[in-house]
Scaffold this active site. Structure first.
Site, PDB file in Angstrom:
ATOM      1  N   ARG A  92      -2.410  -6.710   7.374  1.00  0.00           N
ATOM      2  CA  ARG A  92      -3.207  -7.915   7.108  1.00  0.00           C
ATOM      3  C   ARG A  92      -2.713  -9.104   7.926  1.00  0.00           C
ATOM      4  O   ARG A  92      -2.996 -10.256   7.610  1.00  0.00           O
ATOM      5  CB  ARG A  92      -3.151  -8.246   5.635  1.00  0.00           C
ATOM      6  CG  ARG A  92      -1.728  -8.367   5.102  1.00  0.00           C
ATOM      7  CD  ARG A  92      -1.750  -8.827   3.707  1.00  0.00           C
ATOM      8  NE  ARG A  92      -0.436  -8.716   3.107  1.00  0.00           N
ATOM      9  CZ  ARG A  92      -0.137  -9.256   1.948  1.00  0.00           C
ATOM     10  NH1 ARG A  92      -1.060  -9.937   1.300  1.00  0.00           N
ATOM     11  NH2 ARG A  92       1.052  -9.118   1.425  1.00  0.00           N
ATOM     12  N   ARG A 177      10.482  -5.522  13.913  1.00  0.00           N
ATOM     13  CA  ARG A 177      11.260  -5.154  12.725  1.00  0.00           C
ATOM     14  C   ARG A 177      12.113  -3.922  13.014  1.00  0.00           C
ATOM     15  O   ARG A 177      11.820  -3.192  13.967  1.00  0.00           O
ATOM     16  CB  ARG A 177      10.278  -4.813  11.587  1.00  0.00           C
ATOM     17  CG  ARG A 177       9.388  -5.985  11.209  1.00  0.00           C
ATOM     18  CD  ARG A 177       7.920  -5.550  11.091  1.00  0.00           C
ATOM     19  NE  ARG A 177       7.025  -6.724  11.028  1.00  0.00           N
ATOM     20  CZ  ARG A 177       6.802  -7.429   9.935  1.00  0.00           C
ATOM     21  NH1 ARG A 177       7.325  -7.048   8.808  1.00  0.00           N
ATOM     22  NH2 ARG A 177       6.023  -8.500   9.962  1.00  0.00           N
ATOM     23  N   ASP A 246      11.131  -2.240   7.093  1.00  0.00           N
ATOM     24  CA  ASP A 246      10.001  -2.891   7.778  1.00  0.00           C
ATOM     25  C   ASP A 246      10.007  -4.400   7.539  1.00  0.00           C
ATOM     26  O   ASP A 246       9.265  -5.128   8.192  1.00  0.00           O
ATOM     27  CB  ASP A 246       8.663  -2.291   7.332  1.00  0.00           C
ATOM     28  CG  ASP A 246       8.506  -2.274   5.833  1.00  0.00           C
ATOM     29  OD1 ASP A 246       9.303  -1.594   5.165  1.00  0.00           O
ATOM     30  OD2 ASP A 246       7.604  -2.959   5.306  1.00  0.00           O
TER      31      ASP A 246
HETATM   32  P1  AMP Z   1       4.536  -6.427   2.571  1.00  0.00           P
HETATM   33  O1  AMP Z   1       5.129  -5.925   1.321  1.00  0.00           O
HETATM   34  O2  AMP Z   1       3.573  -7.587   2.391  1.00  0.00           O
HETATM   35  O3  AMP Z   1       5.545  -6.726   3.634  1.00  0.00           O
HETATM   36  O4  AMP Z   1       3.605  -5.247   3.101  1.00  0.00           O
HETATM   37  C1  AMP Z   1       3.960  -3.900   3.240  1.00  0.00           C
HETATM   38  C2  AMP Z   1       2.934  -3.208   4.067  1.00  0.00           C
HETATM   39  O5  AMP Z   1       1.672  -3.201   3.391  1.00  0.00           O
HETATM   40  C3  AMP Z   1       2.669  -3.854   5.404  1.00  0.00           C
HETATM   41  O6  AMP Z   1       2.324  -2.832   6.287  1.00  0.00           O
HETATM   42  C4  AMP Z   1       1.502  -4.754   5.089  1.00  0.00           C
HETATM   43  O7  AMP Z   1       0.783  -5.138   6.243  1.00  0.00           O
HETATM   44  C5  AMP Z   1       0.687  -3.897   4.163  1.00  0.00           C
HETATM   45  N1  AMP Z   1      -0.156  -4.667   3.230  1.00  0.00           N
HETATM   46  C6  AMP Z   1       0.269  -5.390   2.163  1.00  0.00           C
HETATM   47  N2  AMP Z   1      -0.778  -5.969   1.534  1.00  0.00           N
HETATM   48  C7  AMP Z   1      -1.888  -5.594   2.201  1.00  0.00           C
HETATM   49  C8  AMP Z   1      -3.285  -5.867   2.063  1.00  0.00           C
HETATM   50  N3  AMP Z   1      -3.748  -6.629   1.074  1.00  0.00           N
HETATM   51  N4  AMP Z   1      -4.118  -5.305   2.947  1.00  0.00           N
HETATM   52  C9  AMP Z   1      -3.666  -4.526   3.953  1.00  0.00           C
HETATM   53  N5  AMP Z   1      -2.382  -4.231   4.146  1.00  0.00           N
HETATM   54  C10 AMP Z   1      -1.493  -4.759   3.296  1.00  0.00           C
HETATM   55 MG    MG Z   2       6.341  -6.490   5.128  1.00  0.00          MG
END
Ligand code: AMP
Ligand code: MG
Length: 479
Positions: A92, A177, A246
């Site tokens: 996103r 990352r 990540d």
């Molecule tokens: P985060 O925990 O926000 O760092 O995200 C972990 C993974 O999930 C990353 O690859 C994000 O881009 C993906 N991600 C988290 N929320 C969303 C969302 N609402 N739509 C698409 N991808 C998401």
């Molecule tokens: Mg993340």
């Protein structure tokens, strides 16, 4: 510079197509500005009047493009809670390009190849949290990504509750990352792994570009930067909450703000992430987890760097680099300029006694900055002053070995130990006002974030102990 004159470069797109997915930001309904960070605008020489330029909202909402902009999502993988996930990436987040060394990125602007069925959106709650906290961390001297602005909208999102969508314009000197390397390592694409290492050296460690031993030296610098980051987190009382590989920056920056929290009463075992049942990412575990994550990075780099050399460096990290960075940080916080071997013990005693004393982390160090031998102000803020007392006996002895006067020490400590940090209940209050269309609390917190060491009489209430009902509460990952 204004939005018409900025020109972006997209060096990342010179990498092979497998490194990214070209995307188009998708707008949200009836967007409006929530906040604009002048301090972040200065990083890219952006005219401060841009705050009032409708094009700024259009930029965040994807209906206006900067010159040279070619939006893309980056691929990466990563270990999440100890388990390898081969397919993550910007689900996103959309990168627009680089200006003045800052990579501009929209977060919440729609889906990409890496969204895994999710909506590509970010809720206003988590977006305000990231926006304010990343600015706050910067002003506290902690390496971090930055945030230039945030918009809200009428677009509804399905989360735990219905929430409104927002977009944050984030800035970073690097978005690579640990997991970016893991992606190619586990696919056995070693040429691409090497290409990524060359890219990272060019972007983040340009002084190594001509060095024959540059890959190993890059690894060493990542270790040093990670140790510094973790020492700063521990020192300020920051619990990241999702230290997956990540979410570990190759430049040692704080990235991807999720269910983070600042400590209230000092609690070594505090876990801000409600989804983290076993406390893998508790406050106290952060140094150990950083070592584990670096081990995963070393595995990913093993096709291009000698394993033995990396292992020796990792051993050093666990034994010296990481603990020493922490001791150095604590020395600064407690106002010591002489470096003594016994400081390791003093630091350990400080942590265990703070843990037992039920004292607010921030308030403790701020009050200690004024310490002149009178212990009562410190007793007053702790539920268990006996533990504080125990440590102060050691501290008094140690102070005798210092060459600096008490006045000088106090002056320095007041520049290191903040009066204001953004605790979750403060952020939550600002979010609730913002959800009703009142952004004044967001502005107040941004101001506080930018002046953490100042006495701000109008915001005195934000400097007090966390109200009992808000102490040590965790958050969910839902964002
Ligand atoms: P985060 O925990 O926000 O760092 O995200 C972990 C993974 O999930 C990353 O690859 C994000 O881009 C993906 N991600 C988290 N929320 C969303 C969302 N609402 N739509 C698409 N991808 C998401
Ligand atoms: Mg993340």
């Amino acid at each position: 510079m204004n939005l018409d004159t900025i020109t972006l470069q997209t060096p990342y797109l010179s990498l092979d197509e497998e490194f990214y997915n070209l995307v188009q930001p998708q707008g949200i309904d009836e967007p409006y500005l929530i906040s604009f960070s002048q301090s972040a605008a200065k990083l890219i020489d952006l005219d401060l009047n841009t705050k009032d330029d409708p094009l700024f909202i259009d930029l965040l909402n994807g209906s206006f493009s900067l010159k040279g902009s070619r939006p893309f999502a980056m691929c990466y993988a990563g270990h999440q809670f100890g388990h390898y996930n081969p397919w993550l990436g910007d689900g996103r987040a959309m990168n627009l390009g680089v200006t003045q060394g800052w990579n501009l990125q929209l977060k919440g602007s729609g889906d990409s190849l890496y969204s895994r069925g999710a909506d590509g959106r970010a809720a206003v709650r988590s977006s305000i949290r990231e926006y304010l906290m990343s600015e706050a961390m910067h002003h506290l001297g902690i390496p971090t990504t930055r945030a230039l602005g945030i918009i809200g909208s009428k677009t509804k999102l399905i989360r735990k509750n219905m929430e409104k969508a927002a977009v944050v314009l984030r800035l970073s000197t690097s978005w690579v990352r640990f997991g970016s390397f893991e992606y190619f390592y586990y696919r056995k694409q070693h040429t691409k792994l090497e290409a990524l290492a060359e890219y990272v050296i060019k972007e983040s460690f340009p002084h190594l570009e001509k060095d024959e031993d540059r890959f190993f030296k890059m690894f060493c610098e990542v270790l040093e930067r990670t140790a510094n980051l973790i020492a700063k987190w521990q020192g300020i009382g920051f619990n990241h909450g999702v230290m997956n590989t990540d979410n570990m920056s190759i430049e040692g920056l704080t990235i991807d703000y999720g269910p983070f929290a600042m400590l209230d009463d000092f609690n070594y075992n505090f876990v801000c992430n409600n989804g983290d049942r076993v406390g893998r990412y508790s406050y106290g575990q952060q140094p150990n987890i950083s070592y584990w994550n670096l081990t995963k990075l070393s595995e990913a780099l093993s096709p291009i760097i000698s394993k033995d050399r990396m292992q020796k460096k990792l051993d050093d990290y666990g034994e010296f680099i990481c603990p020493n960075a922490y001791i150095k940080e604590i020395r600064r916080k407690i106002g010591l300029i002489e470096e003594l071997d016994t400081d390791a013990q003093l630091t350990e005693e400080l942590i265990s006694n703070l843990h037992e004393s039920y004292v607010d982390h921030t308030l403790f160090f701020r009050t200690l900055s004024h310490y002149n031998g009178d212990r009562s102000p410190l007793y007053d803020i702790a539920m268990n002053p006996v533990a504080i007392d125990k440590w102060l006996i050691l501290y008094d002895e140690r102070l005798k070995k210092e060459t600096r006067s008490q006045e000088e020490r106090k002056k320095a400590m007041l520049q290191i130990n903040p009066k204001y940090v953004l605790k979750n209940h403060m952020l939550q209050e600002a979010i609730e006002f913002a959800e009703k269309g009142d952004f004044s609390r967001v502005e107040n917190l941004l101001y506080i974030a930018e002046h953490p060491y100042d006495e701000l009489p109008e915001f005195e209430h934000y400097a007090s102990d966390t109200p009992e009902e808000h102490k040590n509460t965790g958050l969910s990952c839902s964002s």
